[in-house]
Motif scaffolding. Sequence first.
Motif, PDB file in Angstrom:
ATOM      1  N   GLU A  98      44.193 -11.901 -15.769  1.00  0.00           N
ATOM      2  CA  GLU A  98      42.647 -11.359 -16.503  1.00  0.00           C
ATOM      3  C   GLU A  98      42.848 -10.044 -17.420  1.00  0.00           C
ATOM      4  O   GLU A  98      42.057 -10.770 -18.890  1.00  0.00           O
ATOM      5  CB  GLU A  98      41.285 -10.896 -15.556  1.00  0.00           C
ATOM      6  N   LEU A 101      45.811 -11.744 -20.438  1.00  0.00           N
ATOM      7  CA  LEU A 101      44.796 -12.315 -20.466  1.00  0.00           C
ATOM      8  C   LEU A 101      43.325 -11.844 -21.954  1.00  0.00           C
ATOM      9  O   LEU A 101      43.819 -11.769 -23.149  1.00  0.00           O
ATOM     10  CB  LEU A 101      43.874 -13.325 -19.441  1.00  0.00           C
ATOM     11  N   VAL A 102      42.719 -11.557 -21.650  1.00  0.00           N
ATOM     12  CA  VAL A 102      41.135 -11.280 -22.231  1.00  0.00           C
ATOM     13  C   VAL A 102      41.845  -9.709 -23.707  1.00  0.00           C
ATOM     14  O   VAL A 102      40.217  -9.708 -24.132  1.00  0.00           O
ATOM     15  CB  VAL A 102      40.225 -10.441 -21.254  1.00  0.00           C
ATOM     16  N   LEU A 110      33.313 -15.400 -26.882  1.00  0.00           N
ATOM     17  CA  LEU A 110      34.377 -14.769 -25.516  1.00  0.00           C
ATOM     18  C   LEU A 110      33.830 -13.409 -24.862  1.00  0.00           C
ATOM     19  O   LEU A 110      34.177 -12.383 -26.026  1.00  0.00           O
ATOM     20  CB  LEU A 110      35.436 -15.147 -25.973  1.00  0.00           C
ATOM     21  N   LEU A 167      40.153 -21.134 -27.227  1.00  0.00           N
ATOM     22  CA  LEU A 167      41.567 -21.136 -25.456  1.00  0.00           C
ATOM     23  C   LEU A 167      42.398 -22.312 -25.779  1.00  0.00           C
ATOM     24  O   LEU A 167      43.216 -21.638 -25.148  1.00  0.00           O
ATOM     25  CB  LEU A 167      40.464 -21.113 -24.424  1.00  0.00           C
ATOM     26  N   ILE A 175      45.367 -21.550 -22.958  1.00  0.00           N
ATOM     27  CA  ILE A 175      44.674 -21.009 -21.923  1.00  0.00           C
ATOM     28  C   ILE A 175      43.770 -21.809 -21.000  1.00  0.00           C
ATOM     29  O   ILE A 175      42.553 -22.744 -22.252  1.00  0.00           O
ATOM     30  CB  ILE A 175      44.014 -20.003 -22.384  1.00  0.00           C
ATOM     31  N   HIS A 177      41.124 -22.280 -18.712  1.00  0.00           N
ATOM     32  CA  HIS A 177      40.418 -21.588 -18.243  1.00  0.00           C
ATOM     33  C   HIS A 177      39.887 -21.467 -16.127  1.00  0.00           C
ATOM     34  O   HIS A 177      39.795 -20.841 -15.945  1.00  0.00           O
ATOM     35  CB  HIS A 177      38.697 -21.409 -18.215  1.00  0.00           C
ATOM     36  N   PHE A 198      37.923 -14.564 -16.069  1.00  0.00           N
ATOM     37  CA  PHE A 198      39.887 -15.746 -16.788  1.00  0.00           C
ATOM     38  C   PHE A 198      40.909 -14.753 -15.615  1.00  0.00           C
ATOM     39  O   PHE A 198      41.986 -15.093 -15.603  1.00  0.00           O
ATOM     40  CB  PHE A 198      40.098 -14.548 -18.654  1.00  0.00           C
ATOM     41  N   ALA A 201      42.810 -18.651 -14.542  1.00  0.00           N
ATOM     42  CA  ALA A 201      42.928 -19.059 -16.013  1.00  0.00           C
ATOM     43  C   ALA A 201      44.191 -19.016 -15.766  1.00  0.00           C
ATOM     44  O   ALA A 201      45.121 -17.644 -15.319  1.00  0.00           O
ATOM     45  CB  ALA A 201      42.365 -17.966 -17.219  1.00  0.00           C
ATOM     46  N   THR A 203      48.461 -19.601 -19.016  1.00  0.00           N
ATOM     47  CA  THR A 203      48.046 -19.897 -19.808  1.00  0.00           C
ATOM     48  C   THR A 203      50.010 -21.290 -19.854  1.00  0.00           C
ATOM     49  O   THR A 203      50.384 -20.924 -18.970  1.00  0.00           O
ATOM     50  CB  THR A 203      48.499 -18.492 -20.630  1.00  0.00           C
ATOM     51  N   ASP A 238      39.279 -28.361 -18.656  1.00  0.00           N
ATOM     52  CA  ASP A 238      38.122 -27.803 -18.126  1.00  0.00           C
ATOM     53  C   ASP A 238      36.531 -28.199 -19.437  1.00  0.00           C
ATOM     54  O   ASP A 238      35.781 -28.136 -19.405  1.00  0.00           O
ATOM     55  CB  ASP A 238      38.294 -26.854 -19.723  1.00  0.00           C
TER      56      ASP A 238
END
Length: 370
Positions: A98, A101-102, A110, A167, A175, A177, A198, A201, A203, A238
Amino acid sequence: MLILAHLVTVSWEKENHGVNTRSNEGQKEDIELHLFDLATIVNATKDFTSYNKLGEGGFGPVYKVILHCSGTLEDGQEIAVKRLSKRSRQGSKEFKNEVALVAKLQHRNLVKLLGCCIQGEERILVYEFMPNRSLNSFIFDSTRHKLLNWPKRFHIINGVARGLVYLHQDSRLRIIHRDLKTSNVLLDSEMNPKISDFGLAKTFGGDQAEGSTNRVVGTYGYMAPEYAMDGQFSVKSDVFSFGILVLEIISGKKNTGFYHPIHDLNLIGQAWRLWKIGKPLELIDSFLQESCSPSEVVRCIHIALLCVQQRPEDRPSMSSVVLMLGGETALVKPKEPGFLINKKLETECSSTKIVPSSTNDVSISIVEGR
């Protein structure tokens, strides 16, 4: 209460996110973010007492804190402190996932990561505070659902769609989710939606757009059939979850636990039945009838049914969904949805698979749709 934060560069081994490729293995991930001191977070949350607690998910509890001195962050800023529960199945791997990613994602739809705390066994994420909390605290509440008229709900649908487009195709990495649901859509002071959480998630780099896993995680009621049954996930997983989200926003009903006294169908089944008999507007939350545009609602139901089709290749991309929501493209006829379940037949179905839920860390049986 004083919370000090300083800007640091955190390095750790980058995880291979379940993708069948060696390109990510063994790489170092350098992330620049604010590192918060544990002692001052403990003091600010009054040792994580329930008084400051906003809620709790699969990751752990979330607390509200006001910054009074935070280095480069704004003084007096409200933040959300998310603490990894020691009982959570989402451990250090999901925490690192997380953060990695974030910290790099920048989009108005987001939720923004402000920093983290990594000290001893503690794993804490610090986010911007979302004063209206999550979408599910409105649409499923008998009183608060009236605060979201149709224009606001349509605005939320569009915002979530744009966040997913970012995403899936506009961010540096593609990405997925994997846990999109109403409780993971947060609302700011102006009811703008922001996708959060996330930890699950995945990638992808380059042209890769799908993968598989033996560890199926997520939330019952939002999982695409191919993911729940076979562990196959893609951007279309997703899309399926987004379709469920739209049906829930329109109806004010949860896909799980939905009960129709006559037809014994789940929410997807009810939406499909009403669509086939030419009465899709009967799905709508009765409160919305005065504020809605019937043609806009029908179009959203149509789009949702396209998103929840059984075969991933039949579902539209999220960029196509955004165009559809804007009325810019013609809509094709939807095919029968996935997980179209008659509840009377549910217990008679022998094809089941046990998967963990991210919501409450229990095993659940998912029945294969027709």
